[in-house]
Design a protein around this motif. Structure first.
Motif, short mmCIF file in Angstrom:
data_model
loop_
_atom_site.label_atom_id
_atom_site.label_comp_id
_atom_site.label_asym_id
_atom_site.label_seq_id
_atom_site.Cartn_x
_atom_site.Cartn_y
_atom_site.Cartn_z
N ARG A 1 0.39 8.27 6.92
CA ARG A 1 0.38 8.66 6.01
C ARG A 1 0.12 10.40 6.29
N ILE B 1 0.49 3.91 -3.17
CA ILE B 1 0.20 5.61 -3.19
C ILE B 1 0.84 6.51 -3.71
N LEU C 1 -5.42 12.04 1.25
CA LEU C 1 -5.08 10.58 1.67
C LEU C 1 -6.02 9.98 2.88
N LEU D 1 -8.58 7.27 5.12
CA LEU D 1 -9.73 5.86 5.46
C LEU D 1 -10.56 5.94 5.59
N VAL E 1 -2.04 3.96 6.32
CA VAL E 1 -1.90 4.47 5.55
C VAL E 1 -2.76 6.09 7.24
N VAL F 1 -8.42 4.88 1.09
CA VAL F 1 -8.24 2.88 1.38
C VAL F 1 -9.68 2.33 1.90
N ILE G 1 1.01 -1.23 0.13
CA ILE G 1 -0.15 -0.07 -0.16
C ILE G 1 0.29 1.09 -0.18
#
Ligand code: GDP
Ligand code: MG
Length: 239
Positions: free
Chosen positions: A50, A20, A57, A59, A47, A34, A16
């Motif tokens: 980050r 990314i 991003l 999640l 994730v 994600v 992952i």
């Protein structure tokens, strides 16, 4: 146009982070969502870490392995709620080449759904055992014959939707997973008379991690195509 790519994950820690980076190397503006199903390997934690420094991003964390179809539906629902215009989907395992995202984003300007296709110009699959290739290929022939849907690769997971197409589908009613999920979404888009284009892609088998593919996924798809067909004949499955 606000665009986002949905990536379902289950134990993709090895992939992952690199995925990314690879996406943002080609499409720096693209947001990434994600959808992780409580991966024991800590995919979501990576994730989350980050996200502290990267506003592109997003999640969604689900409690356990609830299946691929509902993971996509949760992702699509989130993307619609957040007002994205273009909603894509791809796998975390590098089977789908992030460099292709640019072509999808160009094509979607003239289309409602762009499908990455392994079978539109010959067979573009690398490193799959012959048995799996034959299964996938014949599943597509079977789907095409029964549903009449003119799509060479209806089971692939590298796709790009215009948000309107997804808004017209009742995502809460979709129960299928695996291959069947991809077929069902294509079928519903096709029945809406969406403009659909298949874009030739090269599909590579994963190098890191393990596949979650199972026999049940095949039976599910074999059954679903009849359900879709009969649903349309009797007009109770229009949406
Ligand atoms: N959230 C979630 N992701 C899943 C699930 N099953 C598979 N995935 C992810 O979906 C993508 C495709 O799955 P994969 O195992 O590679 O299937 P294959 O390519 O058909 O062998 C990968 O990114 C997986 O991590 C699931 O139950 N939940
Ligand atoms: Mg895979």
């Amino acid at each position: 146009m606000k665009s986002i790519v949905c990536i379902p994950t289950y134990n993709e820690l090895e992939n992952i982070g690199r995925m990314i980076d690879a996406i943002h190397a080609v499409e720096p503006e693209l947001h990434i969502l994600v959808i992780d199903d409580g991966s024991p390997d800590g995919t979501a934690a990576l994730v989350r870490d980050r996200m502290r420094t990267d506003p592109r991003l997003h999640l969604l964390e689900r409690a356990g392995k609830l299946g691929l179809g509902t993971a996509y539906c949760a992702g699509f629902t989130y993307a619609l709620e957040q007002g994205y215009d273009i909603i894509m989907q791809m796998d975390a395992d590098f089977s789908h080449d992030p460099k292709e995202l640019t072509r999808f984003l160009e094509e979607i300007r003239q289309q409602d759904l762009v499908i990455g296709s392994r079978y539109v110009s010959g067979v573009n699959v690398i490193n799959w055992p012959m048995s799996r290739l034959l299964l996938s290929y014949s599943a597509n022939v079977y789907t095409r014959i029964i549903t009449g849907m003119p799509i060479a690769d209806a089971t692939g997971g590298f796709k790009c939707f215009r948000a309107d197409v997804l808004r017209r589908i009742d995502l809460s009613k979709i129960k299928s997973n695996g291959y069947a999920f991809q077929i069902e979404m294509n079928y519903k888009a096709w029945r809406q008379k969406a403009r659909i284009k298949e874009l030739p892609i090269i599909f590579m088998d994963r190098v890191q991690g393990v596949s979650k593919m199972s026999k049940n996924i095949v039976y599910e798809a074999a059954f679903l195509v009849w359900k879709l067909k009969l649903g349309t004949l009797f007009s109770f499955g229009k949406r």
